[in-house]
Design an enzyme around this catalytic site. Sequence first.
Site, PDB file in Angstrom:
ATOM      1  N   HIS A   1       0.842  -1.193   0.000  1.00  0.00           N
ATOM      2  CA  HIS A   1       0.000   0.000   0.000  1.00  0.00           C
ATOM      3  C   HIS A   1       0.880   1.247   0.000  1.00  0.00           C
ATOM      4  CE1 HIS A   1      -3.759   2.216   1.778  1.00  0.00           C
ATOM      5  NE2 HIS A   1      -3.251   2.824   0.724  1.00  0.00           N
ATOM      6  N   HIS A  46       4.253  10.785  -0.257  1.00  0.00           N
ATOM      7  CA  HIS A  46       5.068  10.141   0.771  1.00  0.00           C
ATOM      8  C   HIS A  46       6.543  10.000   0.379  1.00  0.00           C
ATOM      9  CE1 HIS A  46       1.289   9.164   2.733  1.00  0.00           C
ATOM     10  NE2 HIS A  46       0.870   8.575   1.626  1.00  0.00           N
ATOM     11  N   GLU A  88       1.727   7.975  -4.574  1.00  0.00           N
ATOM     12  CA  GLU A  88       2.486   7.581  -3.385  1.00  0.00           C
ATOM     13  C   GLU A  88       3.822   8.307  -3.331  1.00  0.00           C
ATOM     14  OE1 GLU A  88       1.595   5.415  -0.720  1.00  0.00           O
ATOM     15  OE2 GLU A  88      -0.327   5.949  -1.628  1.00  0.00           O
TER      16      GLU A  88
END
Length: 272
Positions: free
Chosen positions: A86, A138, A134
């Site tokens: 994830h 992040h 992502e």
Amino acid sequence: MCRSVLPLLVTLSPALLLLPDVAVTHKQLREDYKYGRQDLELPEKESHCTWKCILFTVQWPGGFCQSLNNETLCRIPQSVNNWTIHGLWPLKAQACCSCWPMFHSDVQELEAELNEHWPSLLKTKSSFQFWKEEWRKHGTCAACVEGFNSPLKYFNLCLKLRQQFDIHRLLEDAGITPSCERSYKVVEVQDVLTPHLGDKYEIQCVKDDKDQQVWFQVKVRLFRNLTVGCDHHGPAAGSGPASHSSPGHPCPLDAPFFYLPINHRDPRRPCG
């Protein structure tokens, strides 16, 4: 040439992603962008890299599909029969840079592995769109640490972490397998995973349309050097009000949960 990814258990030295004010060729800039610079000597670089812990999160496709309200959104590629990544999310990161875009060529050499181990499970989002989000939310926040300071390094490390924390194999070896009939309790899973993940991880569930607890994902807290056990608390980078928040919650200690099988044809109805 691409430098090999640092061993997972070796401390990664922090470095900010700023290029020195020198004349360089377009090729050098491109290699620095893709592979990360190794020779940065910037003042006060430690103060810009504030995060101490990073969350490595894997999800079970059979549970992920139960987390979606719209049953038409979920898809599970035929090649996916395992836990998938994830994300890798720094906690309380401040050195994020939304100005650092990611291109397909940045991860092209990892694409086959990423498609297998980090696919999008949404019909409305391609896998590359998932990876790109992502990285933006992040990866750029993690990039103040040298071992993460390019898309290629970040995604390569994620793949290596998934290989290191082979949850599917650990569970299967212990007889914990997906089932529509058998339920499990948190303590059963902890007995299997804690020796490998430490004690700073979270088993997350969602509720399905039958109001049953369903295993959804596992979040593992790691130090910057990617060893287990970091206990520094804080929100994950990119987890503010404007970003997508995980629907998962800690699986209740006093109630059983289901580890549902994967149904590629009808992901929302794994048990028919």
